[in-house]
Design a protein around this motif. Structure first.
Motif: not given
Length: 414
Positions: A168-174, A179-187
């Motif tokens: 899910t997060l691979a497309p925006i990880w780099h 944003t990816a870091r925030k999404a991971m933390n929220r998840l």
């Protein structure tokens, strides 16, 4: 000799008045003055002075006296309260605690809240109180809404593993690292919330996903700042007295972030002190601590001019409704073909302090509202260096208005 036959002892584990039920009436419930009234069987009515009331069930189980609320009289009629009390008496007769049984049933009901989209919304609701403005702006939820829920929203949370999160997060990880870091933390917060609801989830799934995704290549870029040597000329160009020009002037003079400045209210200013509510200060864990900003004579003059534009208590209103936006100030600088942006004036001020004054680090960082030192150190330091900052900001104001830029020596409080 006559033997006296004594009656059997009555079981008093539920209520002394079990043999006398239904003592109240609907009229009594509605008209009774303040006080506590027994309906029998452990059911009590607690009336308040305002006419409202609460149903309470009293019981004793495992030798422990307890009370359980059954709702307000405005929402639970007498008949329903009696039925609930009878169900609770039945539970007590089974040697169980009605309160714990009710909590167990709630957990079972919560377990049906199993899709990630439902868990995410529930987690967001439970955290609104600790978010700025109750999360109205949506910044907490948006990383999930934009980058996680479209793919995983309809997946049962107990089925989500590290591979799902990685994909899910691979497309925006780099490319969109922050944003990816925030999404991971929220998840991760959502997964913990699901576990608290009693669901069997993998609490290590986000950490495992991080390991699969690898270290992010993206490096944060600093917001372009105007060199401090060029600030006076730009400040001088902000001379037409419009809301945008005045907002930029006060932004430069105070070194605050644009958020608190745009939402500046008249009542936040008293004398030459502007008090920013702790809830409006970015990066502060303790939202109860307000931040005081000393206002120079020049800053007070800008505030005086801004009051002519005030609407709804805000000093910097927008043309239509609400307050001036960050983009409005940024566009002014864009039209002037400047690379710098409004937020960069904080860096301009910090560089000026470092290069032209001997201000101690703690004072310089406090000027920008940064938290200085560890928790123990802060608990012993009771000052916010307001007097030193007042002098420093007065000198900064003199500099940006072209009245001189002599070196300034600052002495740190003990």
């Amino acid at each position: 000799m006559h033997h006296v036959i004594l009656p059997p002892k009555v079981d008093q584990t539920v209520d002394r008045n079990t043999r006398s039920l239904n003592k109240l009436s609907a009229v009594k419930v509605r008209t009774a003055p303040e006080g506590k009234y027994s309906d029998g069987g452990g059911l009590w009515l607690h009336k308040r002075t305002d006419g409202g009331g609460q149903w309470v069930f009293r019981f004793t189980v495992h030798g422990r006296r307890r009370e359980m609320g059954l709702g307000s009289v405005s929402q639970v009629p007498l008949k329903d309260a009696r039925e609930e009390a009878e169900r609770s008496r039945s539970i007590v007769r089974s040697n169980l605690d009605p309160i714990k049984e009710r909590e167990r049933k709630r957990r079972e009901a919560a377990s049906s809240l199993h899709l990630l989209k439902d868990i995410a919304l529930d987690a967001f609701e439970s955290r609104k109180a600790e978010l700025k403005g109750d999360g109205v702006a949506g910044r907490w939820f948006s990383p999930l809404e934009l980058h996680v829920l479209p793919k995983l929203g309809k997946v049962p949370v107990i089925d989500i593993d590290q591979k799902d999160i990685r994909d899910t997060l691979a497309p925006i990880w780099h490319d969109k690292a922050d944003t990816a870091r925030k999404a991971m933390n929220r998840l991760g917060i959502c997964m913990k919330h699901a576990a608290a609801l009693g669901l069997e989830v993998d609490l290590q799934a986000t950490e495992k996903a991080r390991a699969l995704l690898g270290k992010q290549r993206h490096k944060a870029t600093n917001i372009p700042a105007l060199p401090w040597q060029e600030v006076p000329a730009f400040y001088l160009s902000l001379a037409d007295g419009t809301v945008t020009h005045l907002a930029l002037r006060l932004l430069i003079l105070t070194g605050v972030r644009s958020g608190p400045l745009r939402f500046l209210r008249e009542e936040q200013i008293e004398g030459d002190i502007w008090t920013i509510p702790g809830t409006a200060m970015k990066g502060r864990k303790d939202a109860t601590v307000d931040f005081r900003v000393p206002l120079s004579k020049e800053a007070l003059a800008v505030v005086k001019q801004a009051r002519r534009h005030a609407r709804g208590g805000f000093l910097f209103p927008s043309v239509k409704k609400g307050v001036i936006s960050d983009a409005t100030m940024a566009r002014l600088m864009e039209r002037a073909e400047m690379a710098a942006r409004p937020h960069g004036f904080r860096s301009s001020l910090r560089d000026w302090i470092a290069e032209t004054t001997s201000t101690p680090h703690d004072i310089a960082e406090t000027v920008l509202g940064h938290t200085v030192g560890g928790a123990v150190e802060r608990s012993y330091r009771r000052t916010d260096f307001i007097e030193q900052r007042r002098k420093l900001m007065a000198r900064w104001a003199q500099y940006v208005t072209g009245q001189g830029g002599q070196l300034l020596k600052m002495i740190k409080e003990a």
